[in-house]
Write a protein that holds these residues in place. Structure first.
Motif, PDB file in Angstrom:
ATOM      1  N   GLN A 212      46.468  33.977  53.687  1.00 13.59           N
ATOM      2  CA  GLN A 212      48.048  34.443  54.077  1.00 13.59           C
ATOM      3  C   GLN A 212      48.558  32.695  53.490  1.00 13.59           C
ATOM      4  OE1 GLN A 212      46.308  35.036  56.815  1.00 13.59           O
ATOM      5  NE2 GLN A 212      46.718  36.906  57.447  1.00 13.59           N
ATOM      6  N   ASP A 213      48.360  32.133  53.825  1.00 12.59           N
ATOM      7  CA  ASP A 213      49.130  30.676  52.801  1.00 12.59           C
ATOM      8  C   ASP A 213      48.900  30.681  51.451  1.00 12.59           C
ATOM      9  OD1 ASP A 213      46.287  30.460  53.063  1.00 12.59           O
ATOM     10  OD2 ASP A 213      46.200  28.594  51.874  1.00 12.59           O
ATOM     11  N   VAL A 214      48.724  30.986  50.871  1.00  8.39           N
ATOM     12  CA  VAL A 214      48.207  31.446  49.600  1.00  8.39           C
ATOM     13  C   VAL A 214      49.843  32.351  49.479  1.00  8.39           C
ATOM     14  CG1 VAL A 214      47.162  32.007  47.423  1.00  8.39           C
ATOM     15  CG2 VAL A 214      45.674  30.705  49.246  1.00  8.39           C
ATOM     16  N   LEU A 215      49.468  33.926  49.800  1.00  8.84           N
ATOM     17  CA  LEU A 215      51.015  34.604  49.483  1.00  8.84           C
ATOM     18  C   LEU A 215      51.959  33.721  49.806  1.00  8.84           C
ATOM     19  CD1 LEU A 215      51.726  37.250  48.966  1.00  8.84           C
ATOM     20  CD2 LEU A 215      50.670  38.384  51.360  1.00  8.84           C
ATOM     21  N   LEU A 272      54.919  46.225  47.593  1.00  8.67           N
ATOM     22  CA  LEU A 272      53.528  45.278  47.727  1.00  8.67           C
ATOM     23  C   LEU A 272      52.598  45.816  48.090  1.00  8.67           C
ATOM     24  CD1 LEU A 272      52.943  45.281  44.048  1.00  8.67           C
ATOM     25  CD2 LEU A 272      53.513  42.775  44.107  1.00  8.67           C
ATOM     26  N   TYR A 273      51.220  45.207  48.334  1.00  8.83           N
ATOM     27  CA  TYR A 273      50.548  45.099  49.181  1.00  8.83           C
ATOM     28  C   TYR A 273      49.922  44.253  48.462  1.00  8.83           C
ATOM     29  CZ  TYR A 273      46.812  44.158  52.908  1.00  8.83           C
ATOM     30  OH  TYR A 273      46.283  43.896  53.140  1.00  8.83           O
ATOM     31  N   VAL A 274      49.426  43.069  49.200  1.00 10.37           N
ATOM     32  CA  VAL A 274      49.226  41.861  48.658  1.00 10.37           C
ATOM     33  C   VAL A 274      47.475  41.915  49.662  1.00 10.37           C
ATOM     34  CG1 VAL A 274      48.460  39.242  47.717  1.00 10.37           C
ATOM     35  CG2 VAL A 274      50.547  40.658  47.482  1.00 10.37           C
ATOM     36  N   HIS A 275      46.333  41.491  49.125  1.00  8.11           N
ATOM     37  CA  HIS A 275      45.792  40.892  50.130  1.00  8.11           C
ATOM     38  C   HIS A 275      44.263  39.724  49.340  1.00  8.11           C
ATOM     39  CE1 HIS A 275      43.183  42.867  53.828  1.00  8.11           C
ATOM     40  NE2 HIS A 275      42.071  41.938  52.278  1.00  8.11           N
ATOM     41  N   ALA A 276      45.500  38.568  50.032  1.00 13.69           N
ATOM     42  CA  ALA A 276      44.419  37.385  49.527  1.00 13.69           C
ATOM     43  C   ALA A 276      43.886  37.102  50.109  1.00 13.69           C
ATOM     44  CB  ALA A 276      45.816  36.188  49.879  1.00 13.69           C
ATOM     45  N   ALA A 277      42.802  37.126  51.062  1.00 12.17           N
ATOM     46  CA  ALA A 277      41.472  36.748  51.642  1.00 12.17           C
ATOM     47  C   ALA A 277      40.105  36.601  51.006  1.00 12.17           C
ATOM     48  CB  ALA A 277      40.846  38.282  52.916  1.00 12.17           C
ATOM     49  N   ASP A 278      39.593  35.696  51.053  1.00 15.35           N
ATOM     50  CA  ASP A 278      38.388  35.178  50.109  1.00 15.35           C
ATOM     51  C   ASP A 278      37.102  35.569  51.128  1.00 15.35           C
ATOM     52  OD1 ASP A 278      40.341  32.836  48.834  1.00 15.35           O
ATOM     53  OD2 ASP A 278      39.531  31.245  49.622  1.00 15.35           O
ATOM     54  N   ILE A 279      37.536  36.257  51.878  1.00 13.58           N
ATOM     55  CA  ILE A 279      35.961  36.747  52.331  1.00 13.58           C
ATOM     56  C   ILE A 279      36.116  38.349  53.551  1.00 13.58           C
ATOM     57  CG2 ILE A 279      34.747  36.252  54.492  1.00 13.58           C
ATOM     58  CD1 ILE A 279      34.539  33.236  54.141  1.00 13.58           C
ATOM     59  N   GLU A 280      35.550  39.570  52.700  1.00 17.09           N
ATOM     60  CA  GLU A 280      36.195  40.422  52.814  1.00 17.09           C
ATOM     61  C   GLU A 280      34.769  41.109  53.378  1.00 17.09           C
ATOM     62  OE1 GLU A 280      38.652  41.476  55.161  1.00 17.09           O
ATOM     63  OE2 GLU A 280      40.568  41.103  54.799  1.00 17.09           O
ATOM     64  N   ALA A 310      40.521  47.907  43.584  1.00 16.27           N
ATOM     65  CA  ALA A 310      41.261  47.187  41.974  1.00 16.27           C
ATOM     66  C   ALA A 310      40.999  48.265  40.879  1.00 16.27           C
ATOM     67  CB  ALA A 310      41.517  46.135  41.721  1.00 16.27           C
ATOM     68  N   LEU A 311      41.998  48.661  40.376  1.00 18.70           N
ATOM     69  CA  LEU A 311      41.366  50.249  39.064  1.00 18.70           C
ATOM     70  C   LEU A 311      42.112  49.478  38.199  1.00 18.70           C
ATOM     71  CD1 LEU A 311      43.515  53.493  41.207  1.00 18.70           C
ATOM     72  CD2 LEU A 311      41.387  52.998  40.711  1.00 18.70           C
ATOM     73  N   ASP A 312      42.439  48.396  37.773  1.00 18.44           N
ATOM     74  CA  ASP A 312      42.526  47.324  36.634  1.00 18.44           C
ATOM     75  C   ASP A 312      42.790  46.512  36.941  1.00 18.44           C
ATOM     76  OD1 ASP A 312      45.548  47.071  36.817  1.00 18.44           O
ATOM     77  OD2 ASP A 312      45.630  48.733  35.741  1.00 18.44           O
ATOM     78  N   GLU A 313      42.904  45.302  35.948  1.00 23.32           N
ATOM     79  CA  GLU A 313      43.197  43.800  36.598  1.00 23.32           C
ATOM     80  C   GLU A 313      44.535  42.665  36.582  1.00 23.32           C
ATOM     81  OE1 GLU A 313      40.662  41.083  35.780  1.00 23.32           O
ATOM     82  OE2 GLU A 313      39.388  43.382  36.062  1.00 23.32           O
ATOM     83  N   ARG A 314      45.418  44.436  36.414  1.00 28.01           N
ATOM     84  CA  ARG A 314      46.915  43.828  37.214  1.00 28.01           C
ATOM     85  C   ARG A 314      46.639  43.796  38.804  1.00 28.01           C
ATOM     86  NH1 ARG A 314      50.469  48.377  33.775  1.00 28.01           N
ATOM     87  NH2 ARG A 314      48.590  49.573  35.190  1.00 28.01           N
ATOM     88  N   SER A 315      45.801  44.076  39.457  1.00 18.42           N
ATOM     89  CA  SER A 315      45.553  43.706  40.566  1.00 18.42           C
ATOM     90  C   SER A 315      44.936  42.749  41.495  1.00 18.42           C
ATOM     91  CB  SER A 315      45.092  45.499  41.463  1.00 18.42           C
ATOM     92  OG  SER A 315      46.306  46.681  41.368  1.00 18.42           O
ATOM     93  N   LEU A 316      44.675  42.676  40.148  1.00 15.14           N
ATOM     94  CA  LEU A 316      43.047  41.462  41.045  1.00 15.14           C
ATOM     95  C   LEU A 316      43.819  40.081  40.354  1.00 15.14           C
ATOM     96  CD1 LEU A 316      40.003  42.893  39.594  1.00 15.14           C
ATOM     97  CD2 LEU A 316      40.938  42.353  41.471  1.00 15.14           C
ATOM     98  N   PHE A 317      44.153  39.082  41.097  1.00  9.61           N
ATOM     99  CA  PHE A 317      43.701  37.419  40.930  1.00  9.61           C
ATOM    100  C   PHE A 317      42.829  36.229  41.083  1.00  9.61           C
ATOM    101  CE2 PHE A 317      45.727  37.581  44.945  1.00  9.61           C
ATOM    102  CZ  PHE A 317      45.313  36.257  45.548  1.00  9.61           C
ATOM    103  N   PRO A 318      42.945  35.519  40.837  1.00  9.99           N
ATOM    104  CA  PRO A 318      41.560  34.295  40.914  1.00  9.99           C
ATOM    105  C   PRO A 318      42.417  34.052  42.721  1.00  9.99           C
ATOM    106  CG  PRO A 318      42.844  34.233  38.901  1.00  9.99           C
ATOM    107  CD  PRO A 318      43.665  35.049  39.430  1.00  9.99           C
ATOM    108  N   LEU A 325      49.341  34.608  41.602  1.00 15.35           N
ATOM    109  CA  LEU A 325      49.584  35.666  42.178  1.00 15.35           C
ATOM    110  C   LEU A 325      51.398  35.724  42.233  1.00 15.35           C
ATOM    111  CD1 LEU A 325      48.914  37.905  44.200  1.00 15.35           C
ATOM    112  CD2 LEU A 325      49.129  36.005  46.404  1.00 15.35           C
ATOM    113  N   ALA A 326      52.156  34.609  41.892  1.00 17.14           N
ATOM    114  CA  ALA A 326      53.270  34.863  41.414  1.00 17.14           C
ATOM    115  C   ALA A 326      53.752  35.072  40.437  1.00 17.14           C
ATOM    116  CB  ALA A 326      53.872  33.533  42.072  1.00 17.14           C
ATOM    117  N   ALA A 327      52.666  35.578  39.078  1.00 15.62           N
ATOM    118  CA  ALA A 327      52.266  35.807  38.418  1.00 15.62           C
ATOM    119  C   ALA A 327      52.805  37.516  38.618  1.00 15.62           C
ATOM    120  CB  ALA A 327      52.087  35.449  37.295  1.00 15.62           C
TER     121      ALA A 327
END
Length: 384
Positions: A212-215, A272-280, A310-318, A325-327
């Motif tokens: 959540q810190d990344v978000l 919008l929904y964000v899922h920032a977890a590294d581990i799932e 994710a249905l396309d790359e717009r729903s992914l971030f490194p 993620l901000a972008a």
């Protein structure tokens, strides 16, 4: 079927695994099966109630993580297993170990699930990136529980592949934890306190690996930071740390536990929904969000199954990259028509994870275990 679920904390619905287990149990009962539970709980929750196991030195950490371990009572377990047609083990701890050994002695069929990702444990001691530690936990789980289990339920193809790569020789049955039918496309007007604001949500345990810190950092970098209301739905040991980190945002984040109905209502208002977890292992929280029609933005982590949604790359971030993620957040907020179009597509994609379908698959797994344990199957095996 008479199905016994062995689950240390089945009656404490404070994490995705136990919530999923309870939903499965309700659906199995609705299908006419009898389901009983061996685990901790309040008096009256189950005839097979176990006492809480206190772990010296680590009990505080375990409690802060929302976990409870059961002290195995072999007499109660034997009674429960004697009643059952099939036993299903949820987590790889002492209660499951005792249950499987008793089931083996009694000749009762049993299956196991893999719900605890080793990195969830190593994260708690700040060693999630230590390959040796994680590999050691995979090896210990295999030695302690899974070497004795033929059929293993994996909530995602990702974790099945992880088990195979770590030397698990089981029959790995991929079955999603499934989406509760109450989570379906919804869009509701914002309540007065949220009018004129962009609501960005993330749901999940407030722990270090969920990121959540990344978000929070991404919202701070957004062009629309002064209009974004961040909502972190959950509870956990990082609550105070995240509240402090959120003080830098123009609008203080909402950080608290939401009931199911409150969560659905909040998702209906969210932009919008964000899922920032590294581990799932799967991320039921993300599934529920896109089932409600919220476009997800997901951390593309190699240790997470969630990018599969994710249905396309717009729903992914490194993963871990707040700037990227901000972008992504800014893109979706600046393209409301495209966001609305994708909301419908995401809601439609949720149908393949319907809870009812997942429960049918679990029923098939239980029947297979019973059939494999039958005298006829054993005789066939001896003949071969």
């Amino acid at each position: 079927m008479k199905i016994l679920m062995v689950n240390d904390q089945f009656f404490a619905a404070n994490n995705g695994m136990t919530i999923s287990a309870r939903r499965f149990a309700d659906c199995l009962r609705a299908d006419g099966h009898e389901v009983r539970v061996a685990g901790t709980g309040k008096p009256g929750d189950t005839p097979y109630r176990m006492e809480k196991l206190t772990v010296p030195f680590f009990d505080g950490l375990i409690t802060r993580q929302g976990m409870t371990f059961a002290r195995p009572n072999d007499a109660l377990l034997a009674e429960a297993i004697g009643w059952a047609d099939v036993v299903h083990l949820h987590v790889p701890f002492a209660l499951s170990r005792h249950a499987l050994m008793i089931a083996r002695e009694m000749g009762k069929p049993y299956t196991a699930a893999f719900h605890v990702q080793p990195e969830n444990i190593s994260s708690s001691i700040h060693m999630k990136d230590c390959t040796a530690v994680n590999n050691g936990i995979y090896a210990w789980f295999r030695h302690y529980i899974y070497q004795y289990c033929d059929l293993v339920h994996c909530p995602s193809r990702f974790i099945a592949d992880q088990l195979a790569s770590h030397g698990y020789k089981n029959r790995l049955v991929v079955i999603s934890n499934g989406i509760d039918p109450d989570f379906r496309y919804c869009k509701t007007p914002k309540s007065p306190e949220y009018e004129g604001k962009f609501i960005i949500m993330m749901t999940g345990r407030l722990s270090i690996e969920k990121r959540q810190d990344v978000l929070i950092d991404a919202v701070a970098r957004s062009k629309y930071a002064d209009r974004i209301q961040l909502v972190l739905a959950g509870q956990g040991p990082r609550a105070e740390v995240l509240k402090k980190r959120g003080q830098k945002l123009p609008l203080p984040p909402v950080i608290r536990f939401f009931t199911k109905q409150e969560l659905i209502s909040m998702l209906g208002m969210a932009d919008l929904y964000v899922h920032a977890a590294d581990i799932e292992i799967e991320a039921m929280a993300c599934m529920e969000a896109f089932a409600c029609g919220r476009v997800p933005v997901i951390a593309d982590s190699p240790r997470s199954a969630t990018p599969q949604f994710a249905l396309d790359e717009r729903s992914l971030f490194p993963a871990g990259d707040a700037e990227a993620l901000a972008a992504r957040i800014d893109y979706w907020l600046e393209h409301p028509e495209e966001r609305e179009r994708m909301e419908r597509r995401y809601a439609e994609s949720a149908s393949q994870y319907a809870l009812s379908s997942c429960v049918r698959q679990a029923e098939d797994m239980f029947r297979r275990a019973i059939e494999d344990a039958s005298p006829a199957a054993a005789s066939k095996g001896d003949a071969v």
